[in-house]
Design a protein around this motif. Structure first.
Motif, short mmCIF file in Angstrom:
data_model
loop_
_atom_site.label_atom_id
_atom_site.label_comp_id
_atom_site.label_asym_id
_atom_site.label_seq_id
_atom_site.Cartn_x
_atom_site.Cartn_y
_atom_site.Cartn_z
N ARG A 187 0.83 -1.20 0.00
CA ARG A 187 0.00 0.00 0.00
C ARG A 187 0.87 1.26 0.00
O ARG A 187 0.61 2.22 -0.75
N ARG A 188 1.93 1.23 0.78
CA ARG A 188 2.81 2.40 0.88
C ARG A 188 3.56 2.67 -0.41
O ARG A 188 3.54 3.80 -0.94
N TYR A 189 4.21 1.63 -0.95
CA TYR A 189 5.12 1.88 -2.06
C TYR A 189 4.41 1.98 -3.41
O TYR A 189 5.00 2.47 -4.38
N ARG A 190 3.15 1.57 -3.46
CA ARG A 190 2.38 1.82 -4.68
C ARG A 190 2.04 3.30 -4.82
O ARG A 190 1.75 3.78 -5.92
N GLN A 191 2.12 4.03 -3.72
CA GLN A 191 1.82 5.45 -3.73
C GLN A 191 3.06 6.31 -3.97
O GLN A 191 2.94 7.53 -4.11
N GLU A 192 4.24 5.68 -3.99
CA GLU A 192 5.48 6.43 -4.16
C GLU A 192 6.03 6.22 -5.57
O GLU A 192 6.00 5.12 -6.11
N GLN B 15 1.61 3.36 -13.76
CA GLN B 15 0.75 3.83 -12.67
C GLN B 15 1.44 3.71 -11.32
O GLN B 15 1.25 4.55 -10.45
N ASP B 16 2.23 2.64 -11.14
CA ASP B 16 2.92 2.42 -9.88
C ASP B 16 4.05 1.41 -10.12
O ASP B 16 4.32 1.02 -11.26
#
Length: 235
Positions: free
Chosen positions: A50-55, A103-104
């Motif tokens: 969850r965290r690194y998909r947003q970075e 996208q990620d």
């Protein structure tokens, strides 16, 4: 280039007779790709995913779990010796730098795998994102763990401009102590750090790929594998 079905791949080393320890380890290793272990690993990776998909991390690799003859393995590539840069001819997982259209990090890893191996995977194959590792060349690399399934049913089209060889190493081999080594580094005459290396396969697995392999084994097989090094941290 025609598709490559599994028998053309190199699984460990041709002609190597498994030891009794390897046979026992192979039997135990079958459970590492079970649905129960998959659920456990997905749960452990939920927060980091969850965290690194947003970075917007600079690069990602696909840590390619698979099975060969029912036995769990990791699939690696040998980067082409004709590539430019420091990593030509290195053992690696498929992957590369983030594209502006990605996208990620999962999208980066899946896209790069398709470009390198001609293998299109759906997001459902991905178990999660492990913590990013600095590459030493100014890039932070996110390892994305995924299961390709039985290689007997997988057709690969390696890109010869990027990939020189494709091979697998059984988890049972990686989990045996005699196939694990460590490289100690010194800086200005003093001990600096230690990195893992995996031996006695078709190629030596070292560097960033060995660090990611080390973390993957700890995740998959906590009762059978104990990490003895501290990987560099991106955070």
């Amino acid at each position: 280039m025609q598709g490559m079905m599994f028998p053309a791949l190199h699984h460990l080393r041709p002609g190597v007779r498994p030891t009794l320890g390897a046979t026992r380890a192979g039997g135990l290793a079958r459970g590492y790709l079970s649905q129960e272990n998959e659920r456990r690993c997905r749960g452990l990776l939920e927060a980091s995913t969850r965290r690194y998909r947003q970075e917007a991390l600079a690069a990602a690799v696909l840590v390619t779990l698979c099975s060969v003859g029912g036995y769990p393995a990791l699939l690696y590539t040998l980067r082409s010796s004709t590539l430019t840069g420091h990593h030509k001819g290195d053992v690696s997982f498929p992957g590369g730098k983030r594209d502006s259209s990605d996208q990620d990090v999962i999208a980066t890893a899946l896209r790069e795998t398709q470009e390198e191996l001609g293998l299109r995977l759906e997001a459902e194959s991905v178990w999660g994102v492990m913590r990013p590792i600095p590459s030493g060349r100014g890039l932070t690399v996110a390892p994305v763990l995924a299961n390709l399934g039985p290689l007997e049913y997988v057709c690969l089209n390696p890109n010869p401009q990027e990939v020189e060889d494709v091979f697998t190493i059984p988890l049972s081999h990686l989990l045996q102590a005699q196939n694990q080594g460590y490289t100690h580094f010194r800086h200005q005459g003093r001990y600096s750090h230690t990195l893992p290396v995996f031996l006695n396969g078709r190629y030596r697995v070292w560097g960033l790929t060995a660090i990611i392999t080390d973390l993957t084994l700890e995740l998959l097989a906590p009762s059978a594998y104990r990490r003895r090094t501290r990987p560099p941290s991106a955070r």
